[in-house]
Design an enzyme around this catalytic site. Sequence first.
Site, PDB file in Angstrom:
ATOM      1  N   GLY A  86       6.559   3.909  -2.150  1.00  0.00           N
ATOM      2  CA  GLY A  86       6.210   4.188  -0.765  1.00  0.00           C
ATOM      3  C   GLY A  86       4.716   4.419  -0.673  1.00  0.00           C
ATOM      4  NE  ARG A  87       2.665   4.792   4.922  1.00  0.00           N
ATOM      5  CZ  ARG A  87       2.406   5.944   5.551  1.00  0.00           C
ATOM      6  NH1 ARG A  87       1.271   6.555   5.383  1.00  0.00           N
ATOM      7  NH2 ARG A  87       3.309   6.473   6.366  1.00  0.00           N
ATOM      8  CD  GLU A  90      -2.948   4.908   0.485  1.00  0.00           C
ATOM      9  OE1 GLU A  90      -3.989   4.398   0.901  1.00  0.00           O
ATOM     10  OE2 GLU A  90      -1.861   4.891   1.131  1.00  0.00           O
ATOM     11  CB  CYS A 116       7.656   0.599  -5.157  1.00  0.00           C
ATOM     12  SG  CYS A 116       7.056  -0.156  -3.637  1.00  0.00           S
ATOM     13  CG  HIS A 117       2.859   1.111  -3.538  1.00  0.00           C
ATOM     14  ND1 HIS A 117       3.818   0.256  -3.032  1.00  0.00           N
ATOM     15  CD2 HIS A 117       1.669   0.613  -3.144  1.00  0.00           C
ATOM     16  CE1 HIS A 117       3.231  -0.718  -2.358  1.00  0.00           C
ATOM     17  NE2 HIS A 117       1.925  -0.532  -2.412  1.00  0.00           N
ATOM     18  CE1 TYR A 136       6.370  -5.102  -2.152  1.00  0.00           C
ATOM     19  CE2 TYR A 136       4.001  -5.052  -1.830  1.00  0.00           C
ATOM     20  CZ  TYR A 136       5.257  -5.469  -1.428  1.00  0.00           C
ATOM     21  OH  TYR A 136       5.399  -6.255  -0.310  1.00  0.00           O
TER      22      TYR A 136
END
Length: 188
Positions: A86-87, A90, A116-117, A136
Amino acid sequence: MPAKILIVTGDAAESLEVLYPYQRLREEGYEVHIAAPSRKTLRFVVHDFEPGYDTYTEKPGYTWPADLAFADVDPGEYVALVIPGGRAPEYLRNDPELRKILKAFFDSDRPVAQICHGPLLTAAIDSLRGRRVTAYPALEPDMQAAGASFQDTEAVVDGTLVSSRAWPDHPTWMREFLKVLRSKAPAS
């Protein structure tokens, strides 16, 4: 007493990438805790792949309580770590408490599942250098900059590190992670 697994995440994590491993690992007999920057109700998101979009779309997802804050985590209590995407990764990669947690797992070679991330976190502590990973696909340059060999496939196992691209790959990701867990850290 069941062995414990830690999931590290925050707001804007992908709902499925938190809740699928949470439920699957509990089903397997592990005690699973979710840690975040603070102990609060987290707001997850849903990333979907829709025709006509060049990238994934994002919608509001589930809410879920964090069991503890990163500052309250004793990494030694946990046999394995899960890093959803997800975000959240980050901004989480800059959290000094989370960096200590991540480092403890890699320094002791305990099982880590990332998706993913999520590998943005392990890249931030320089734990991907010389390893094979997936993530990802848009993160391929980030993985290469972190010194990893990127493979665009459902799951990559490199020792105790199991990585995956995104939630459509969950069955392969968890199947491979559970093989590592059962050999290194059985549920009880």
